[in-house]
Scaffold this active site. Structure first.
Site, PDB file in Angstrom:
ATOM      1  N   LYS A 168      41.085  40.262  53.304  1.00 16.70           N
ATOM      2  CA  LYS A 168      41.585  40.571  51.848  1.00 16.70           C
ATOM      3  C   LYS A 168      43.132  40.546  51.890  1.00 16.70           C
ATOM      4  O   LYS A 168      43.602  40.344  53.156  1.00 16.70           O
ATOM      5  CB  LYS A 168      41.091  42.205  51.501  1.00 16.70           C
ATOM      6  CG  LYS A 168      41.555  42.386  50.170  1.00 16.70           C
ATOM      7  CD  LYS A 168      40.331  42.226  49.457  1.00 16.70           C
ATOM      8  CE  LYS A 168      40.324  42.411  47.843  1.00 16.70           C
ATOM      9  NZ  LYS A 168      39.039  42.582  47.214  1.00 16.70           N
ATOM     10  N   ASP A 199      41.358  39.184  42.654  1.00 15.80           N
ATOM     11  CA  ASP A 199      41.092  40.740  42.539  1.00 15.80           C
ATOM     12  C   ASP A 199      42.217  41.035  41.487  1.00 15.80           C
ATOM     13  O   ASP A 199      42.464  40.424  40.680  1.00 15.80           O
ATOM     14  CB  ASP A 199      41.461  41.385  43.979  1.00 15.80           C
ATOM     15  CG  ASP A 199      41.000  42.712  44.165  1.00 15.80           C
ATOM     16  OD1 ASP A 199      39.609  42.842  44.280  1.00 15.80           O
ATOM     17  OD2 ASP A 199      41.490  43.742  43.969  1.00 15.80           O
TER      18      ASP A 199
HETATM   19  P1  NDP Z   1      41.852  42.770  36.761  1.00 12.57           P
HETATM   20  O1  NDP Z   1      43.255  43.000  37.205  1.00 12.57           O
HETATM   21  O2  NDP Z   1      41.383  42.083  35.806  1.00 12.57           O
HETATM   22  O3  NDP Z   1      41.630  44.455  35.905  1.00 12.57           O
HETATM   23  C1  NDP Z   1      41.927  45.566  36.698  1.00 12.57           C
HETATM   24  C2  NDP Z   1      41.771  46.714  35.472  1.00 12.57           C
HETATM   25  O4  NDP Z   1      41.972  47.879  36.033  1.00 12.57           O
HETATM   26  C3  NDP Z   1      42.801  46.816  34.367  1.00 12.57           C
HETATM   27  O5  NDP Z   1      42.116  47.096  33.152  1.00 12.57           O
HETATM   28  C4  NDP Z   1      43.923  47.659  34.799  1.00 12.57           C
HETATM   29  O6  NDP Z   1      44.702  48.186  34.106  1.00 12.57           O
HETATM   30  C5  NDP Z   1      42.951  48.769  35.683  1.00 12.57           C
HETATM   31  N1  NDP Z   1      43.898  49.217  36.638  1.00 12.57           N
HETATM   32  C6  NDP Z   1      44.230  48.575  37.672  1.00 12.57           C
HETATM   33  N2  NDP Z   1      44.805  49.451  38.611  1.00 12.57           N
HETATM   34  C7  NDP Z   1      45.080  50.751  37.992  1.00 12.57           C
HETATM   35  C8  NDP Z   1      45.679  51.818  38.356  1.00 12.57           C
HETATM   36  N3  NDP Z   1      46.301  52.132  39.370  1.00 12.57           N
HETATM   37  N4  NDP Z   1      45.419  52.939  37.378  1.00 12.57           N
HETATM   38  C9  NDP Z   1      44.664  52.648  36.258  1.00 12.57           C
HETATM   39  N5  NDP Z   1      43.931  51.464  35.704  1.00 12.57           N
HETATM   40  C10 NDP Z   1      44.252  50.619  36.599  1.00 12.57           C
HETATM   41  O7  NDP Z   1      41.076  43.410  38.292  1.00 12.57           O
HETATM   42  P2  NDP Z   1      39.579  43.115  38.432  1.00 12.57           P
HETATM   43  O8  NDP Z   1      38.660  43.546  37.301  1.00 12.57           O
HETATM   44  O9  NDP Z   1      39.239  42.030  38.896  1.00 12.57           O
HETATM   45  O10 NDP Z   1      39.254  44.508  39.418  1.00 12.57           O
HETATM   46  C11 NDP Z   1      39.038  45.777  39.005  1.00 12.57           C
HETATM   47  C12 NDP Z   1      38.289  46.244  40.373  1.00 12.57           C
HETATM   48  O11 NDP Z   1      37.119  45.566  40.539  1.00 12.57           O
HETATM   49  C13 NDP Z   1      39.316  46.455  41.693  1.00 12.57           C
HETATM   50  O12 NDP Z   1      39.104  47.782  42.401  1.00 12.57           O
HETATM   51  C14 NDP Z   1      38.552  45.373  42.452  1.00 12.57           C
HETATM   52  O13 NDP Z   1      38.814  45.387  43.714  1.00 12.57           O
HETATM   53  C15 NDP Z   1      37.273  45.181  42.138  1.00 12.57           C
HETATM   54  N6  NDP Z   1      36.394  43.905  42.278  1.00 12.57           N
HETATM   55  C16 NDP Z   1      36.820  43.025  41.869  1.00 12.57           C
HETATM   56  C17 NDP Z   1      36.164  41.550  41.913  1.00 12.57           C
HETATM   57  C18 NDP Z   1      36.393  40.180  41.349  1.00 12.57           C
HETATM   58  O14 NDP Z   1      35.550  39.551  41.431  1.00 12.57           O
HETATM   59  N7  NDP Z   1      37.595  40.214  40.348  1.00 12.57           N
HETATM   60  C19 NDP Z   1      34.919  41.560  42.559  1.00 12.57           C
HETATM   61  C20 NDP Z   1      34.690  42.983  43.170  1.00 12.57           C
HETATM   62  C21 NDP Z   1      35.328  44.087  43.030  1.00 12.57           C
HETATM   63  P3  NDP Z   1      46.297  47.437  33.802  1.00 12.57           P
HETATM   64  O15 NDP Z   1      46.110  46.249  33.209  1.00 12.57           O
HETATM   65  O16 NDP Z   1      47.138  48.393  32.845  1.00 12.57           O
HETATM   66  O17 NDP Z   1      46.770  47.522  35.137  1.00 12.57           O
HETATM   67  O1  2IT Z   2      36.405  42.890  46.012  1.00 18.32           O
HETATM   68  C1  2IT Z   2      35.773  41.558  45.963  1.00 18.32           C
HETATM   69  O2  2IT Z   2      34.792  41.367  46.325  1.00 18.32           O
HETATM   70  C2  2IT Z   2      36.580  40.593  45.323  1.00 18.32           C
HETATM   71  N1  2IT Z   2      37.749  40.643  44.938  1.00 18.32           N
HETATM   72  C3  2IT Z   2      35.759  39.295  45.308  1.00 18.32           C
HETATM   73  C4  2IT Z   2      36.200  38.437  46.495  1.00 18.32           C
HETATM   74  C5  2IT Z   2      35.789  37.009  46.512  1.00 18.32           C
HETATM   75  O3  2IT Z   2      36.104  36.525  47.505  1.00 18.32           O
HETATM   76  O4  2IT Z   2      35.107  36.475  45.690  1.00 18.32           O
END
Ligand code: NDP
Ligand code: 2IT
Length: 457
Positions: free
Chosen positions: A129, A169
């Site tokens: 990461k 992420d």
């Molecule tokens: P994005 O940046 O696309 O979206 C994040 C969302 O969460 C936004 O709505 C954001 O609001 C909100 N958010 C982030 N931090 C905070 C905080 N501290 N307090 C309140 N709201 C918050 O990220 P992703 O959708 O990609 O990721 C979301 C989660 O999923 C994370 O935990 C990530 O690690 C996990 N994840 C992502 C994967 C991927 O493929 N993208 C895969 C597996 C897990 P705002 O815009 O206002 O900050």
């Molecule tokens: O938390 C996660 O699994 C991710 N943000 C996706 C990682 C990836 O390599 O696609």
């Protein structure tokens, strides 16, 4: 007795982790949850205790300066990181997070989780990461591009398609991956298609990768519900977040006939009692992905909708008090605490699956497990994103691309497989229904076998 030996040995490893980095609380939290599951494994395989000792220590931790020039001509300095945690079963693989809260503890917790998540996918990917404490909010495209270029000017020497493959992420989506891929290509003077995943379609990205985490989450939750003879049809669903994972979780819930009633961002949350339908979701997607606006604007646009401002980050100030059957926390770590878990249970929640990484506090997980609510940990239920990254790497190696239907079918099969593997592993150890235990043990066993085979390296 044997049992006490295993517990003592595991406790000693945890104490050492805490003593070495006393301030890394998120990392401790993630390690503790995995170690608590491993006791019966160590009883069966006492030789694995030396694997556990090594698996909690990252293979390599890279920490660098990221200087860049903002639109006003001022020099800004951020901190960049890449944690190459475990490469026993494949190249390091895991996302990059750009968020002001990023530090070594948060990235070590995420990289540690990624080891077992990637193992569960069945694909050959190690755990890693990275990211930076850069805040993309309010930055121009030019600023984001210059930041990404400076970040890659250091990162490029540490990554490669057979060595370490970053992706997105929080705060890193298609735009950022594009800028970073362009800079990598220039520095390396090679078109290494597989050096990053989450790429755009025109330069080697996979269909369904943008949708994969959210779709995979709902496929996993569908399997959980099926163990109770239930489905998403007519089911009310609370979703938090409104980013990549939340948007496509919402879309798949709609495909399966469910009724998503909430979404959020760091400014607050929306409640749509009649359900977020296709038109409303399209508005949210445009608001978040193109206009980069706040979720409060949604409540100004539509009738019959309420907006509640957020409390202190990262709590969502009441979202989990809505009466729903299924909860899908998709924003960030520790966004759902023990009190909020009790509210969900009081409303007869059936199942909760983590879309974010570690969104539920340990107290919340305990409340769910004690009350018999089905609970899926992120390392199992959100693995569809990285699994589809693995499929993107396969397509890059083949120099071919699969259709939407092909990738979606593979993703669905992988999620069913992870579900069944976690379920059956828990059952084997008389912990039926405990997906935390099943996912930790099943994920760990493959890593342990590989590390054992490699000797002390
Ligand atoms: P994005 O940046 O696309 O979206 C994040 C969302 O969460 C936004 O709505 C954001 O609001 C909100 N958010 C982030 N931090 C905070 C905080 N501290 N307090 C309140 N709201 C918050 O990220 P992703 O959708 O990609 O990721 C979301 C989660 O999923 C994370 O935990 C990530 O690690 C996990 N994840 C992502 C994967 C991927 O493929 N993208 C895969 C597996 C897990 P705002 O815009 O206002 O900050
Ligand atoms: O938390 C996660 O699994 C991710 N943000 C996706 C990682 C990836 O390599 O696609």
């Amino acid at each position: 007795c044997k049992n006490m030996d295993a517990i003592d040995a595991i406790d000693a490893i945890y104490d050492k982790v805490v003593a070495r980095d006393p301030n890394q609380t998120e990392f401790h939290q993630a390690v503790k949850e995995v170690l608590e599951s491993l006791e019966p494994v160590i009883e069966e395989h006492p030789e694995y205790i030396s694997i556990v000792e090594r698996v909690v220590e990252p293979e390599r931790l890279i920490h660098f300066r990221v200087p860049w020039v903002d639109d006003a001509g001022a020099v800004q300095v951020n901190r960049g990181f890449r944690i190459q945690f475990n490469g026993a079963i494949g190249p390091y693989k895991g996302g990059l997070r750009f968020h002001p809260s990023v530090n070594a503890s948060i990235l070590k917790f995420l990289a540690f989780e990624q080891i077992f998540k990637n193992s569960l996918t069945g694909l050959p990917m190690g755990g890693g990461k990275g990211g930076a404490d850069f805040n993309p909010k309010g930055k121009s495209d030019g600023e984001v591009m210059r930041f990404c270029q400076s970040f890659m000017m250091e990162l490029w020497r540490h990554i490669g398609q057979d060595c370490d493959v970053p992706a997105g992420d929080i705060g890193v989506g298609g735009r950022e991956i594009g800028y970073m891929f362009g800079m990598y290509k220039r520095l390396q003077n090679e078109f290494q298609g597989g050096v990053l995943t989450g790429k755009g379609r025109s330069y080697g990205g996979s269909l369904i990768r943008p949708e994969a985490t959210g779709y995979g989450l709902v496929y996993f939750a569908r399997e959980m519900l099926a163990t109770k003879g239930k489905s998403f049809e007519g089911t009310k669903v609370a979703i938090s977040g409104s980013g990549n994972v939340a948007q496509f979780a919402c879309e798949k819930v709609l495909h399966l006939g469910g009724i998503p009633v909430t979404m959020s961002d760091s400014s607050g949350w929306i409640h749509v009692p009649a359900g977020i339908d296709r038109e409303k979701l399209d508005y949210i997607m445009d608001l978040k992905n193109n206009r980069r606006g706040r979720i409060s604007e949604f409540a100004e646009k539509f009738d019959g909708v309420t907006f509640t401002a957020a409390g202190p980050e990262p709590t969502v100030n009441g979202l989990w008090g809505v009466n729903v059957d299924v909860a899908l926390p998709c924003a960030t770590q520790n966004e759902l605490n023990g009190e909020e878990a009790k509210m969900l249970v009081a409303n007869e929640l059936i199942a909760i699956a983590e879309g974010a990484n570690m969104p539920c506090t340990p107290e919340a997980v305990e409340v769910f497990q004690e009350s018999g609510v089905l609970f899926a940990p992120g390392k199992a239920s959100n693995a569809g994103g990285v699994a589809t990254s693995g499929l993107e790497m396969s397509q890059n190696s083949l120099r071919m691309s699969w259709t939407r239907e092909e990738v979606d079918a593979k993703l669905d099969a992988i999620m069913v497989n992870i579900h069944n593997n976690a379920y059956e592993t828990a059952k084997k150890y008389n912990r039926e229904g405990d997906y935390v235990f099943g996912a930790n043990v099943a994920g760990f066993l493959k890593i342990a076998e590989a590390m054992q085979a490699h000797g002390v390296v």
